[in-house]
Structures are given as structure tokens and as C-alpha cells.
Design a protein around this motif. Sequence first.
Motif, PDB file in Angstrom:
ATOM      1  N   LYS A  11      54.701  12.633  63.955  1.00  0.00           N
ATOM      2  CA  LYS A  11      55.794  13.859  64.568  1.00  0.00           C
ATOM      3  C   LYS A  11      54.469  14.094  66.040  1.00  0.00           C
ATOM      4  CE  LYS A  11      57.609  17.761  64.541  1.00  0.00           C
ATOM      5  NZ  LYS A  11      59.169  17.337  64.804  1.00  0.00           N
ATOM      6  N   THR A  12      55.480  14.885  67.122  1.00  0.00           N
ATOM      7  CA  THR A  12      54.915  15.638  68.210  1.00  0.00           C
ATOM      8  C   THR A  12      55.325  16.234  68.966  1.00  0.00           C
ATOM      9  OG1 THR A  12      56.315  14.160  69.297  1.00  0.00           O
ATOM     10  CG2 THR A  12      55.058  13.117  68.797  1.00  0.00           C
ATOM     11  N   ASP A  60      59.921  12.919  63.674  1.00  0.00           N
ATOM     12  CA  ASP A  60      59.718  12.566  64.991  1.00  0.00           C
ATOM     13  C   ASP A  60      60.630  10.926  64.812  1.00  0.00           C
ATOM     14  OD1 ASP A  60      59.486  14.245  66.165  1.00  0.00           O
ATOM     15  OD2 ASP A  60      57.260  13.311  66.849  1.00  0.00           O
ATOM     16  N   SER A  61      59.795  10.384  63.904  1.00  0.00           N
ATOM     17  CA  SER A  61      60.137   8.694  63.630  1.00  0.00           C
ATOM     18  C   SER A  61      59.687   8.601  62.419  1.00  0.00           C
ATOM     19  CB  SER A  61      59.621   7.207  64.617  1.00  0.00           C
ATOM     20  OG  SER A  61      58.514   7.844  64.666  1.00  0.00           O
TER      21      SER A  61
END
Length: 96
Positions: A11-12, A60-61
Amino acid sequence: MTAIEVRNARKTFKAGKRTVVAVDDVSLSVPEGGVMGIVGESGCGKSTLARLILGLLPADSGDIVIDGQRLADLDRKARARLIQPVFQDRSEERRV
């Protein structure tokens, strides 16, 4: 059976022109009936990881699986039936 499985979660956040990586390639599993504690210094991503596991933030991934079901595939109500937070009560600490 695995109750909670986190696979390569990332997570960004955008902070102005910078990108801050709050959670980077985290993987863990908690067996059914098991307990896990997440510890670390302030700002290391503990709360962000908890929000990812609760489905309050999208990763995010990576994948987050609760009782064999991917959180990304579930709507809000279905997620709430699977996993709910228990908040820490610090009222006793303040009285001491």
C-alpha cells in the motif's frame, strides 16, 4: 484451515510529489483459532496493515483472504460478516 492470509500486500500513499510506501510486500497467515500480534515502531505501517485486513483500504497489490474468500471480491456487508475489529479500551490505563 487458515483464517487470515495476507500475500505480498503493498500500500502506497501520495504525499505531495512523493510516494510513501506504508506496507511493502507483507505476507502472513493466522490459522483458525490462532492469534497474532503486530508490533513495530510508530509509523511502520501497523495501522495501515490492519485497515487492509479489515477491507477499509484497498491494497495496491497482493491478496488478502479471510476464511478462503478474497476481500477484494466481496462487498462491504460481506466483508463485515467475515471480519470485524475489536478496539482497544484504554480507559483503565488513564485512571492509574
